[in-house]
Write a protein that holds these residues in place. Structure first.
Motif, PDB file in Angstrom:
ATOM      1  N   CYS A 166      35.481  48.590  43.977  1.00  0.00           N
ATOM      2  CA  CYS A 166      36.689  48.514  44.792  1.00  0.00           C
ATOM      3  C   CYS A 166      37.459  47.250  44.442  1.00  0.00           C
ATOM      4  O   CYS A 166      37.037  46.145  44.796  1.00  0.00           O
ATOM      5  N   PHE A 169      40.233  44.054  47.274  1.00  0.00           N
ATOM      6  CA  PHE A 169      39.501  44.189  48.534  1.00  0.00           C
ATOM      7  C   PHE A 169      40.238  43.515  49.683  1.00  0.00           C
ATOM      8  O   PHE A 169      40.180  43.985  50.819  1.00  0.00           O
ATOM      9  N   ARG A 176      39.705  47.705  52.054  1.00  0.00           N
ATOM     10  CA  ARG A 176      38.388  47.333  52.591  1.00  0.00           C
ATOM     11  C   ARG A 176      37.843  48.386  53.553  1.00  0.00           C
ATOM     12  O   ARG A 176      36.716  48.871  53.360  1.00  0.00           O
ATOM     13  N   ALA A 193      32.790  44.941  45.385  1.00  0.00           N
ATOM     14  CA  ALA A 193      34.207  44.813  45.722  1.00  0.00           C
ATOM     15  C   ALA A 193      34.669  43.419  45.359  1.00  0.00           C
ATOM     16  O   ALA A 193      33.913  42.453  45.474  1.00  0.00           O
TER      17      ALA A 193
END
Length: 242
Positions: A166, A169, A176, A193
């Protein structure tokens, strides 16, 4: 275990922090082959995810001027490069730097041209693979992406790195909570992330370190904790490059 170095930028670099070269300088420092005639690393920008946007390429060339021997690989314009051996061109680079945009489109076009297999060969031969946003997502097995509109899971990465990814973030309000929820429900496997301004450096498939271009930029391992849908966000130590 996959050999080689991969740098996954959650955000930052020349396209997001044009006045802060710290992350890009760190990527360049990892290029140990230095194949350029003048001793500078050869860095190739791959803007597939943006549809080979010319303005994106121009920004890359301007940002790396004098710091590297630069070039670009524009698959949407590959007909203009029919004399180029794609495999030889990629393997002759020190760094492949992948830009942001649509992760799904990037993966589809790379596979169409066989670039996915060439990049596997390249990283094992010592070429540093780096990228931001979609250029972070693509190296993992899975990721959260906005390639189809709203943020959603994508299970179609190259799989050079295990788990999910991810980017952005802290940089996009929905990143998130969406990523945490996808891991909680099993829609995505556990993963990593990174905030904007943070990069994760992997060596031989394992996280080696996290670095940042600004104080406070963070990185996390996001994974299930115990029973049920509880998710842990375990901080990763980040080294500020400034």
């Amino acid at each position: 275990m996959r050999r080689g170095t991969i740098v996954a930028l959650g955000g930052g670099g020349f396209s997001m922090e044009p006045d802060n070269p710290l992350l890009d300088d760190h990527v360049l420092s990892l290029a140990t082959r230095r194949r350029g005639a003048d001793g500078l690393p050869r860095v190739c920008f791959v803007p597939t995810a943006s549809g080979d946007a010319e303005s994106y390429v121009d920004r890359f060339l301007a940002a790396f001027d004098g710091r590297a021997e630069t070039g670009s690989l524009q698959l949407f314009r590959l007909a203009d490069l029919d004399h180029v051996d794609l495999r030889s061109f990629v393997l002759d680079q020190d760094v492949i730097y992948v830009g942001g945009g649509s992760t799904a489109n990037l993966l589809a076009l790379w596979r169409l041209h066989g670039l996915d297999a060439i990049l596997v060969e390249a990283v094992e031969a010592g070429v540093v693979l780096a990228g931001i946003s979609a250029g972070m997502n693509c190296w993992f097995e899975a990721s959260v992406t906005d390639s189809f509109g709203p943020l959603a899971p994508l299970h179609d990465g190259l799989g050079l790195l295990t788990g999910s990814a991810c980017p952005h973030f802290d940089g996009e309000a929905e990143r998130r909570p969406t990523y945490v929820d996808l891991v909680a429900t099993g829609s995505l496997p556990a993963g990593v992330a990174a905030d904007d301004g943070c990069a994760l450096v992997f060596r031989d498939g394992e996280l080696h370190e996290a670095v940042s271009s600004r104080p406070g930029a963070g990185a996390w391992r996001v994974h299930l904790a115990g029973e049920g849908l509880d998710v842990a966000e375990s901080p990763i130590d980040v080294r500020y490059l400034g």
